[in-house]
Motif scaffolding. Structure first.
Motif, mmCIF file in Angstrom:
data_model
loop_
_atom_site.group_PDB
_atom_site.id
_atom_site.type_symbol
_atom_site.label_atom_id
_atom_site.label_comp_id
_atom_site.label_asym_id
_atom_site.label_seq_id
_atom_site.Cartn_x
_atom_site.Cartn_y
_atom_site.Cartn_z
ATOM 1 N N GLN A 1 -38.214 -13.520 0.779
ATOM 2 C CA GLN A 1 -38.115 -13.624 -0.654
ATOM 3 C C GLN A 1 -36.804 -14.312 -0.971
ATOM 4 O OE1 GLN A 1 -38.524 -9.948 -2.697
ATOM 5 N NE2 GLN A 1 -37.940 -10.774 -4.673
ATOM 6 N N LEU A 2 -36.836 -15.350 -1.790
ATOM 7 C CA LEU A 2 -35.633 -16.116 -2.090
ATOM 8 C C LEU A 2 -35.526 -16.256 -3.591
ATOM 9 C CD1 LEU A 2 -33.289 -17.706 -0.818
ATOM 10 C CD2 LEU A 2 -34.724 -19.740 -0.917
ATOM 11 N N THR A 3 -34.418 -15.790 -4.161
ATOM 12 C CA THR A 3 -34.207 -15.907 -5.595
ATOM 13 C C THR A 3 -33.328 -17.114 -5.885
ATOM 14 O OG1 THR A 3 -32.384 -14.362 -5.419
ATOM 15 C CG2 THR A 3 -34.515 -13.454 -5.969
ATOM 16 N N THR B 1 -34.290 -10.471 1.265
ATOM 17 C CA THR B 1 -34.022 -11.147 0.004
ATOM 18 C C THR B 1 -32.625 -11.716 0.056
ATOM 19 O OG1 THR B 1 -35.443 -9.591 -1.178
ATOM 20 C CG2 THR B 1 -33.915 -10.886 -2.502
ATOM 21 N N VAL B 2 -32.486 -12.999 -0.252
ATOM 22 C CA VAL B 2 -31.183 -13.671 -0.254
ATOM 23 C C VAL B 2 -31.022 -14.364 -1.595
ATOM 24 C CG1 VAL B 2 -29.689 -15.333 0.894
ATOM 25 C CG2 VAL B 2 -31.308 -13.996 2.236
ATOM 26 N N LEU C 1 -32.929 -19.189 4.432
ATOM 27 C CA LEU C 1 -33.385 -18.124 5.311
ATOM 28 C C LEU C 1 -33.443 -18.549 6.769
ATOM 29 C CD1 LEU C 1 -36.255 -16.666 3.110
ATOM 30 C CD2 LEU C 1 -34.088 -15.585 3.620
ATOM 31 N N SER C 2 -33.590 -19.828 7.018
ATOM 32 C CA SER C 2 -33.723 -20.292 8.394
ATOM 33 C C SER C 2 -32.436 -20.116 9.186
ATOM 34 C CB SER C 2 -34.144 -21.766 8.412
ATOM 35 O OG SER C 2 -33.111 -22.586 7.859
ATOM 36 N N GLN C 3 -31.290 -19.936 8.525
ATOM 37 C CA GLN C 3 -30.019 -19.808 9.220
ATOM 38 C C GLN C 3 -29.599 -18.357 9.440
ATOM 39 O OE1 GLN C 3 -26.873 -22.617 8.143
ATOM 40 N NE2 GLN C 3 -28.272 -23.563 6.672
ATOM 41 N N LEU C 4 -30.457 -17.419 9.102
ATOM 42 C CA LEU C 4 -30.121 -16.015 9.300
ATOM 43 C C LEU C 4 -30.108 -15.657 10.783
ATOM 44 C CD1 LEU C 4 -32.276 -14.429 6.455
ATOM 45 C CD2 LEU C 4 -29.834 -14.973 6.405
ATOM 46 N N ILE C 5 -29.211 -14.773 11.162
ATOM 47 C CA ILE C 5 -29.094 -14.326 12.553
ATOM 48 C C ILE C 5 -29.614 -12.888 12.618
ATOM 49 C CG2 ILE C 5 -27.523 -13.886 14.468
ATOM 50 C CD1 ILE C 5 -25.618 -15.943 13.221
ATOM 51 N N TRP C 6 -30.629 -12.645 13.454
ATOM 52 C CA TRP C 6 -31.297 -11.337 13.534
ATOM 53 C C TRP C 6 -30.945 -10.627 14.836
ATOM 54 C CZ3 TRP C 6 -34.250 -9.458 9.548
ATOM 55 C CH2 TRP C 6 -34.610 -10.365 8.553
#
Length: 867
Positions: A4-6, A195-196, A201-206
């Protein structure tokens, strides 16, 4: 992962392009901005907090000493920030202390790259005269470790990092509306929603961790074993969001763990030699003309001593007081009152006898704890009128003296001697409490602690005794668990609750007459013994003396000072859950008797004051310990239930909701809990027909509450216990707050039970006509062995419509239906009632879906199309 992206506000590319030269955050001392610290060695004598307190002079330091066998090994300290820190200068102030704390023979810095620790190649300038190591090389990190070793141990006075902090970095949010607590069955795929506010979102580190080990670096995790799994999501600017999943082993039954601190006190901890027996009266002049003493006690009277106050009565009173308070002191560990502690007899003054302490006549009635004023100090004592004293004379009747003084004739027998005698002890206990350090703002416990102490003492004199009754005002505690624990006068007429020291209770009309703000029975809530007995059963006989020694303000916040806030919240949950099952040790039978004696009585304004009732037309409440539930009428609310709002919990209060379930050993029962207030929990529990108690894991906040039945519950009913766990009284707003919630029936949970049935009588067979109506024929089909099946009235339906379903081999009351998307994601779940209708959620997207019906171990499925 569900994404989800605001609103997009600032690109990561722009953030990455910012250099040290043009960053607008401002140069700061970064050590003082840490969100947390950690170290391989923790020490109370050399705490870790010293390295980031901004002080680098003096002799205080953190020490890496972990025993001589660890000499020469690397140890570390760790600093963490909520977002990236760009460090321009790093100065480490090392400690040297004797032969044991030496300068390091090697040290280096590692930073966290999102998945693992990486060594940063920095060149330090060695140690200067002040034992400092400095580098001005620039690097960025949100987590940093300094590793060090020496021939002995190392010490650090301060880690002084200068640089800039990206405080504009927004943290992602991780949620999972399905659940964060599961029982392990088939492999589970855990997939949080992220949610960011402003980022890619593709650069998030999990990272997924279990027992501190990273088990995956993807956005989803499939688990095959019970455990606690934590997922973290790190943004390139350094902020980290986390979410924890708990996967339970279905074969492990929940038990209440012990608390980290035992609440136990005996006055000999502070007075090892005890307190010497008193030998004299306090030399005050209150107009007394006569005194009798016995043991630790004295009785004094004025010139108008009532003729019914015989020497035999006085002797009997003093003997009982000396014996009972000697038992409190020598066996239970209570301090004597202030007079006795200072060498003076504990004193009883005869009310109405012409003493300067009152102006009543000799036939006035009453008894209470009071105090006199001598040499600028208050001295607690007891006021007793002639009547309770006369009850200690075995020959006391109103006929004994014919016409007493003042020409008033009192005729008749006396029938309440024992109650009057115990009331004298009650007032003596108040005199003990009056100058103890505890409960200064807990008027409720001045009473309940008193009654429970006296009851515990009497019970403990007879080994293995099991009480069958309790003070009748304890019925308020049992019949109305929605009232707060620390509550004076209970549920008031306006729907609020009396505060711990009677806040909101006392009101007066325009003529100055007191208004009755309370209701019958519940108005005496402060005399209820239940919570105090629970503490004694849970922690032992020393628990109540401990409260009076250490809970300086109120009770629950004082307990939290010892066992911590989280464990105090658990204590509230345990008390409320055991209230549902009525599991109070030796006080269990007496607690159950309170419910029986008060069941369905009419609770209404009592009107027993000069000013009458405060409010008119207050609705009568039929007393029951169970919450009244009704179907929700909101959109997409099928399967959801709501409580009657007026009896929803106050702070630290609870609702007990009986729920009809499949009731077979081994069944998974699941409900969804949605709190509408803060700090709320839900838990399932039950008793079997033989009386054994079982509890589920409590769920804090919203989530699925689950329990695999280790045995069959009595009457196939479980209790959902909904609590508010606030333990600090914060004032008027909290006093008036009710904490609302919703419950959804899921696996093998059908509907709430009738709140007016005595579900606590687990040995009885109880029939809930609201539940059984209409299912007998369907059950007969099932008993004949009909194969379980599911049919729909149609295969195409619109979002928001109700789809009629029929079953073979099971009652619609026993079936729970789940709706899955074509890719297997759970969309909706609903327990069917009566009409067999399944409500398609209004926000369902068009497409192919699978409806799966579950009845015990049987499953059936059909496909439908939402147009």
């Amino acid at each position: 992962m569900k994404q989800q992206l605001t609103t997009f506000r600032r690109t990561l590319a722009t953030a990455a392009a910012l250099s040290v030269a043009n960053m607008a955050f401002g140069v700061v001392i970064l050590g003082t901005k840490v969100s947390s610290t950690d170290a391989s060695v923790q020490s109370d004598e050399h705490p870790l907090s010293l390295i980031v307190d901004g002080k680098f002079t003096g002799n205080d330091y953190w020490s890496s000493y972990a025993g001589q066998d660890k000499y020469g090994e690397y140890q570390y300290v760790e600093l963490n920030w909520s977002y990236n820190a760009t460090i321009t200068t790093s100065t480490i102030y090392w400690a040297v202390d004797g032969d044991s704390i030496q300068l390091p023979t090697d040290f280096y810095i590692m930073i966290w790259d999102g998945h693992e620790w990486q060594r940063e190649e920095l060149e330090f300038e060695g140690f200067d005269a002040a034992n400092r190591s400095v580098t001005k090389q620039v690097f960025t990190a949100n987590r940093l470790r300094i590793y060090m070793k020496s021939d002995k141990a190392c010490g650090i006075k301060e880690v002084r990092l200068v640089g800039e902090l990206d405080e504009t970095c927004q943290m992602a949010t991780l949620t999972d509306n399905n659940a964060t607590q599961y029982y392990m069955g088939e492999p589970l795929t855990l997939s949080p929603t992220v949610t960011v506010d402003d980022g890619d979102l593709s650069q998030l580190i999990w990272n997924w961790t279990s027992e501190k080990e990273i088990v995956s670096t993807t956005d989803e995790l499939t688990v095959t074993a019970p455990g606690v799994y934590t997922v973290t999501c790190q943004r390139p600017c350094g902020s980290i969001a986390s979410l924890t999943y708990t996967i339970k082993d279905p074969n492990v039954t929940f038990t209440w763990p012990d608390y980290q601190s035992t609440l136990c006190y005996n006055y000999r901890y502070d007075y090892p030699e005890g307190v010497p027996a008193p030998t004299k009266m306090l030399p005050e002049d209150v107009g007394q003309v006569g005194v009798k003493t016995y043991g630790w006690w004295a009785f004094a009277w004025g010139k108008n001593r009532n003729a019914y106050v015989t020497d035999e009565a006085i002797d009997g009173l003093l003997k009982k007081m000396d014996e009972d308070f000697g038992y409190f002191r020598n066996t239970l560990g209570w301090l004597p009152d202030k007079r006795a502690r200072r060498g003076y007899y504990s004193t009883i003054y005869l009310y109405g006898s012409g003493l300067y302490t009152d102006n009543a006549d000799s036939l006035a009635r009453g008894g209470w704890q009071g105090a006199t004023w001598y040499k600028n100090e208050s001295w607690p004592m007891i006021h007793l009128s002639y009547y309770p004293v006369a009850c200690f004379d075995p020959d006391f009747t109103y006929c004994k003296y014919g016409d007493p003084q003042n020409g008033i004739s009192l005729i008749g027998n006396v029938t309440d001697q024992v109650g009057q005698q115990n009331a004298c002890v009650h007032e003596g206990i108040h005199a003990v409490f009056a100058d103890l350090e505890g409960c200064k703002n807990a008027a409720w416990f001045q009473e309940s602690g008193n009654t429970s102490m006296q009851a515990d003492a009497e019970l403990s004199k007879t080994p293995n005794a099991v009480p069958s009754s309790m003070g009748f005002l304890s019925g308020s505690n049992m019949i109305a668990p929605f009232q707060p624990i620390e509550c004076y006068s209970g549920w008031l007429q306006d729907g609020s609750f009396g505060g711990p020291s009677a806040e909101g209770v006392n009101m007066f009309n325009s003529s100055g007459a007191q208004l009755c703000t309370w209701r019958n029975l519940l108005g005496g809530n402060q005399y209820g013994e239940l919570f105090a007995h629970f503490l004694s059963v849970r922690f032992g006989d020393g628990a109540l003396p401990w409260v009076w020694r250490y809970c300086k303000n109120r009770v629950l916040d004082g307990i939290a000072d010892s066992i911590g806030g989280d464990e105090t919240r658990r204590l509230i949950m345990e008390f409320r859950a055991k209230q549902a099952t009525i599991e109070f040790g030796k006080w269990t039978a007496a607690s159950r008797a309170l419910l029986t004696s008060n069941w369905l009585i009419n609770i209404k304004p009592e009107g027993n004051t000069a000013g009458g009732n405060w409010l008119k037309n207050v609705e009568t409440w039929k007393a029951t310990c169970y919450a009244k539930m009704s179907k929700c009428d909101e959109v997409d609310s099928a399967g959801w239930w709501k409580p009657e709002y007026r009896t929803t919990p106050g702070w630290s209060g609870s609702n007990i909701v009986p729920i009809h379930v499949s009731g077979n050993k081994g069944d998974l029962v699941k409900i969804h809990f949605k709190p509408l207030g803060q700090n709320m929990t839900c838990q399932l529990c039950f008793r079997t027909k033989r009386g054994r108690c079982y509890y589920s894991e409590p769920v804090v906040g919203e989530g699925d509450v689950m329990m695999i039945l280790p045995d069959a519950p009595a009457n196939k009913v479980l209790f959902a216990v909904v609590c508010n766990t606030d333990y600090i009284y914060t004032g008027e707003a909290q006093r008036k707050t009710h904490y609302d919630y919703r419950l959804q029936m899921l696996d093998n949970a059908y509907m709430p039970g009738n709140e007016q049935l005595k579900w606590f009588n687990y040995t009885s067979t109880i029939t809930d006509n609201n539940f059984v109506a209409g299912i007998n024929n369907e059950l007969a089909d099932q008993e004949q062995g009909t194969t379980f099946g599911l049919q729909a009235a149609q295969t195409k339906v619109r979002a928001g419509e109700t789809l009629p379903l029929t079953f073979t081999g099971a009652s619609t009351w026993q079936v729970q239906v789940r709706m899955f998307s074509a890719n297997g994601g759970l969309v909706y779940a609903q327990s069917l009632l009566r009409d067999g209708g399944f409500s398609i959620p209004a926000n369902t997207a068009p497409g192919l879906y699978v409806l799966q019906a579950v009845s015990g171990a049987d499953k059936a499925a059909i496909k439908i199309v939402v147009e």
